[in-house]
Design a protein around this motif. Sequence first.
Motif, PDB file in Angstrom:
ATOM      1  N   VAL A 179      -2.369   0.440  -4.668  1.00 18.35           N
ATOM      2  CA  VAL A 179      -3.293   0.369  -3.577  1.00 18.35           C
ATOM      3  C   VAL A 179      -3.035   1.825  -2.727  1.00 18.35           C
ATOM      4  CG1 VAL A 179      -4.362  -0.773  -1.642  1.00 18.35           C
ATOM      5  CG2 VAL A 179      -3.860  -2.114  -3.490  1.00 18.35           C
ATOM      6  N   LEU A 180      -3.812   2.593  -2.993  1.00 20.61           N
ATOM      7  CA  LEU A 180      -3.428   3.863  -2.158  1.00 20.61           C
ATOM      8  C   LEU A 180      -4.387   4.413  -1.093  1.00 20.61           C
ATOM      9  CD1 LEU A 180      -3.117   6.364  -5.666  1.00 20.61           C
ATOM     10  CD2 LEU A 180      -1.271   5.154  -4.152  1.00 20.61           C
ATOM     11  N   SER A 181      -3.773   4.323  -0.256  1.00 19.70           N
ATOM     12  CA  SER A 181      -4.252   5.079   1.200  1.00 19.70           C
ATOM     13  C   SER A 181      -4.088   6.698   1.172  1.00 19.70           C
ATOM     14  CB  SER A 181      -3.498   4.492   2.343  1.00 19.70           C
ATOM     15  OG  SER A 181      -3.928   5.315   3.628  1.00 19.70           O
ATOM     16  N   ALA A 194     -10.381  11.772  -3.689  1.00 22.26           N
ATOM     17  CA  ALA A 194      -9.449  11.146  -3.755  1.00 22.26           C
ATOM     18  C   ALA A 194     -10.097   9.559  -4.128  1.00 22.26           C
ATOM     19  CB  ALA A 194      -8.432  10.737  -2.600  1.00 22.26           C
ATOM     20  N   LEU A 195     -11.241   9.330  -3.335  1.00 19.17           N
ATOM     21  CA  LEU A 195     -12.127   8.085  -3.591  1.00 19.17           C
ATOM     22  C   LEU A 195     -12.577   8.112  -4.923  1.00 19.17           C
ATOM     23  CD1 LEU A 195     -13.627   7.608  -0.148  1.00 19.17           C
ATOM     24  CD2 LEU A 195     -11.638   6.433  -0.924  1.00 19.17           C
ATOM     25  N   ILE A 228       0.773  -1.270  -0.096  1.00 17.71           N
ATOM     26  CA  ILE A 228      -0.055   0.031   0.046  1.00 17.71           C
ATOM     27  C   ILE A 228       0.870   1.222  -0.111  1.00 17.71           C
ATOM     28  CG2 ILE A 228      -1.748   1.090   1.305  1.00 17.71           C
ATOM     29  CD1 ILE A 228      -2.411  -1.362   2.686  1.00 17.71           C
ATOM     30  N   ILE A 229       0.513   2.323  -0.792  1.00 14.85           N
ATOM     31  CA  ILE A 229       1.164   3.384  -0.679  1.00 14.85           C
ATOM     32  C   ILE A 229       0.154   4.354   0.043  1.00 14.85           C
ATOM     33  CG2 ILE A 229       2.042   5.624  -2.002  1.00 14.85           C
ATOM     34  CD1 ILE A 229       3.660   2.540  -2.486  1.00 14.85           C
ATOM     35  N   GLN A 247      -8.287   3.904  -2.300  1.00 12.72           N
ATOM     36  CA  GLN A 247      -9.130   2.726  -2.055  1.00 12.72           C
ATOM     37  C   GLN A 247      -9.268   2.805  -0.441  1.00 12.72           C
ATOM     38  OE1 GLN A 247      -6.260   2.171  -3.524  1.00 12.72           O
ATOM     39  NE2 GLN A 247      -6.621   1.051  -5.494  1.00 12.72           N
ATOM     40  N   ILE A 248      -8.436   3.836   0.264  1.00 13.38           N
ATOM     41  CA  ILE A 248      -8.152   3.670   1.803  1.00 13.38           C
ATOM     42  C   ILE A 248      -8.222   5.095   2.263  1.00 13.38           C
ATOM     43  CG2 ILE A 248      -6.891   3.055   3.681  1.00 13.38           C
ATOM     44  CD1 ILE A 248      -5.961   0.725   2.022  1.00 13.38           C
ATOM     45  N   ILE A 249      -9.020   5.586   3.126  1.00 14.92           N
ATOM     46  CA  ILE A 249      -8.775   6.795   3.749  1.00 14.92           C
ATOM     47  C   ILE A 249      -8.136   6.479   5.199  1.00 14.92           C
ATOM     48  CG2 ILE A 249      -9.887   8.884   4.849  1.00 14.92           C
ATOM     49  CD1 ILE A 249      -9.932   8.628   1.655  1.00 14.92           C
TER      50      ILE A 249
END
Length: 295
Positions: free
Chosen positions: A93-95, A107-108, A53-54, A113-115
């Motif tokens: 996969v981005l947080s 962003a979503l 994840i980044i 995909q992640i906050i």
Amino acid sequence: MTIDMKSIHDSDRTLVMGVLNITEDSFSDGGLWLDPANAKAHGEAMMKDGADIIDIGAESTRPGVKRVSEEDEQNEQNRVLGAVDALIPEGAVLSIDTTRASVARMALEHGAQIINDVSGGQLDREVPHVVAEHAESLYIVQHWRGWLAGSAGDVPDANTSVYANGVVNDVYDELMKQVDDVLQAGVSPSQIIIDPGLGFSKPSVEHNFPLMVALERFNATGYPVLIGASRKRFVGAALADAGIDEPSMGSKDNATAAISALCAEYGVWAVRVHDVEKSRDAVAIGNAWRAFANV
């Protein structure tokens, strides 16, 4: 490319989350990755080094910082959008490390995909609602009392690091209250990841190590647990206590890797780190150790 976020949430091995700061004043790498091309290159390098994840941070949370102003919010959105649009086509996969609903929504909508909300829904009460609207997304709820200093202006928040019932008990109870509030906002339990918030209102070794020793208690909630110890002040303090004078960034990364291995042995969901390669190897050993321990 469609990414199965349920498998990410339910991972049976500890994941590595690489930090991509796109702020001007991050305590370790401020200003290095502001340009979208540089952000893309660094994100790709971390993916190559083993990042699952980044985590893109456009809002600095270093001690003493003040929250991004409303006027600067558009700049934050633009930086995040540039990084997201550059990395999503690469299969990342981005947080998104943000406390603002507007940034989270944008962003979503662009594929993140992640906050990762360091305030756990407290600075902007709309963030959990935005996550709830995106049922496929994940939401990292971090323990939060406010910045160690600066969030009330120039006056340090003197009481944020006082834990009347012990740091483990207070952090656990307060974090679970934050989770309850997020659930009330409509976020599904299957979206939630918890983070005890190492270093946030926890300035010393005595604040942070007890939380890591108590990881099994946080795991027992049933929610995946994220640990972010990388390059934080207490890591340097622990090294100094061990007789290492003026720990360098490299020695802090080595110490972080040791923490990553221990976290993997405890079965945490992910570790958030700056030096992906070192923690990748450390996590691999921790994952293997846990596998043999469970045979």
